[in-house]
Design a protein around this motif. Structure first.
Motif, PDB file in Angstrom:
ATOM      1  N   PHE A  99       0.829  -1.208   0.000  1.00  0.00           N
ATOM      2  CA  PHE A  99       0.000   0.000   0.000  1.00  0.00           C
ATOM      3  C   PHE A  99       0.863   1.258   0.000  1.00  0.00           C
ATOM      4  O   PHE A  99       0.607   2.202  -0.759  1.00  0.00           O
ATOM      5  N   LEU A 100       1.899   1.290   0.836  1.00  0.00           N
ATOM      6  CA  LEU A 100       2.781   2.458   0.902  1.00  0.00           C
ATOM      7  C   LEU A 100       3.518   2.682  -0.418  1.00  0.00           C
ATOM      8  O   LEU A 100       3.689   3.822  -0.858  1.00  0.00           O
ATOM      9  N   ILE A 101       3.948   1.607  -1.060  1.00  0.00           N
ATOM     10  CA  ILE A 101       4.640   1.719  -2.349  1.00  0.00           C
ATOM     11  C   ILE A 101       3.692   2.262  -3.414  1.00  0.00           C
ATOM     12  O   ILE A 101       4.060   3.145  -4.195  1.00  0.00           O
ATOM     13  N   ILE A 102       2.468   1.758  -3.443  1.00  0.00           N
ATOM     14  CA  ILE A 102       1.483   2.248  -4.415  1.00  0.00           C
ATOM     15  C   ILE A 102       1.148   3.713  -4.146  1.00  0.00           C
ATOM     16  O   ILE A 102       1.108   4.535  -5.072  1.00  0.00           O
ATOM     17  N   LEU A 103       0.949   4.068  -2.884  1.00  0.00           N
ATOM     18  CA  LEU A 103       0.656   5.460  -2.520  1.00  0.00           C
ATOM     19  C   LEU A 103       1.804   6.382  -2.913  1.00  0.00           C
ATOM     20  O   LEU A 103       1.586   7.446  -3.505  1.00  0.00           O
ATOM     21  N   ALA A 104       3.027   5.974  -2.615  1.00  0.00           N
ATOM     22  CA  ALA A 104       4.193   6.787  -2.977  1.00  0.00           C
ATOM     23  C   ALA A 104       4.295   6.946  -4.487  1.00  0.00           C
ATOM     24  O   ALA A 104       4.597   8.036  -4.986  1.00  0.00           O
ATOM     25  N   SER A 105       4.024   5.890  -5.232  1.00  0.00           N
ATOM     26  CA  SER A 105       4.089   5.958  -6.697  1.00  0.00           C
ATOM     27  C   SER A 105       3.056   6.932  -7.248  1.00  0.00           C
ATOM     28  O   SER A 105       3.356   7.718  -8.153  1.00  0.00           O
ATOM     29  N   ILE A 106       1.855   6.890  -6.696  1.00  0.00           N
ATOM     30  CA  ILE A 106       0.797   7.821  -7.134  1.00  0.00           C
ATOM     31  C   ILE A 106       1.187   9.256  -6.812  1.00  0.00           C
ATOM     32  O   ILE A 106       1.017  10.167  -7.640  1.00  0.00           O
ATOM     33  N   LEU A 107       1.730   9.490  -5.620  1.00  0.00           N
ATOM     34  CA  LEU A 107       2.145  10.848  -5.239  1.00  0.00           C
ATOM     35  C   LEU A 107       3.270  11.364  -6.134  1.00  0.00           C
ATOM     36  O   LEU A 107       3.254  12.533  -6.551  1.00  0.00           O
ATOM     37  N   VAL A 108       4.241  10.512  -6.436  1.00  0.00           N
ATOM     38  CA  VAL A 108       5.348  10.928  -7.310  1.00  0.00           C
ATOM     39  C   VAL A 108       4.824  11.245  -8.706  1.00  0.00           C
ATOM     40  O   VAL A 108       5.208  12.249  -9.314  1.00  0.00           O
ATOM     41  N   LEU A 109       3.928  10.404  -9.237  1.00  0.00           N
ATOM     42  CA  LEU A 109       3.369  10.648 -10.562  1.00  0.00           C
ATOM     43  C   LEU A 109       2.561  11.945 -10.589  1.00  0.00           C
ATOM     44  O   LEU A 109       2.698  12.750 -11.516  1.00  0.00           O
ATOM     45  N   ALA A 110       1.716  12.161  -9.575  1.00  0.00           N
ATOM     46  CA  ALA A 110       0.932  13.402  -9.500  1.00  0.00           C
ATOM     47  C   ALA A 110       1.847  14.615  -9.400  1.00  0.00           C
ATOM     48  O   ALA A 110       1.608  15.652 -10.053  1.00  0.00           O
ATOM     49  N   ASN A 111       2.910  14.514  -8.626  1.00  0.00           N
ATOM     50  CA  ASN A 111       3.874  15.612  -8.495  1.00  0.00           C
ATOM     51  C   ASN A 111       4.570  15.882  -9.831  1.00  0.00           C
ATOM     52  O   ASN A 111       4.770  17.036 -10.211  1.00  0.00           O
ATOM     53  N   TRP A 112       4.924  14.818 -10.547  1.00  0.00           N
ATOM     54  CA  TRP A 112       5.590  14.979 -11.839  1.00  0.00           C
ATOM     55  C   TRP A 112       4.667  15.658 -12.840  1.00  0.00           C
ATOM     56  O   TRP A 112       5.089  16.542 -13.594  1.00  0.00           O
TER      57      TRP A 112
END
Length: 120
Positions: A99-112
């Motif tokens: 869950f944390l990995i998926i959440l971090a990936s979504i946050l990084v993509l949204a930030n990008w």
């Protein structure tokens, strides 16, 4: 259950590495050298672009500029110390880690996406 165990020697080596890398980044920033390979070779900002400038804006107390430069860097600046204080001894289940990995990936993509939209 998974638990990350870092021995004192490894922790000291990690801290020394972070200090050295941080020093290199500070010197490069002061000299105006672009370290990001995506930005340097393709003129495309990476998800972390603006993070160093955001950090310096926070140190100057200019939070609005920091958020405009890189919102995720500001979140990390606030959340990382709290995470270290409250969750460093927590044992994470495999499901929680996923869950944390998926959440971090979504946050990084949204930030990008934010950086790509507003930095050009």
């Amino acid at each position: 259950m998974l638990k990350l165990i870092v021995k004192n020697k490894s922790r000291n080596q990690l801290l020394l590495s972070l200090v050295i890398v941080g020093g290199i980044i500070l010197i490069a920033h002061a000299m105006g050298i672009i370290l990001c390979p995506l930005r340097r070779f393709f003129d495309i900002p990476c998800p972390g672009c603006g993070g160093t400038r955001a950090f310096f804006s926070i140190l100057r107390g200019d939070w609005s500029n920091a958020i405009a430069l890189n919102p995720l860097a500001v979140c990390l600046f606030v959340v990382a110390p709290l995470w270290i204080l409250f969750f460093r001894e927590k044992i994470w289940s495999k499901r929680q880690l996923i869950f944390l990995i998926i959440l971090a990936s979504i946050l990084v993509l949204a930030n990008w996406i934010y950086i790509l939209k507003y930095s050009f």
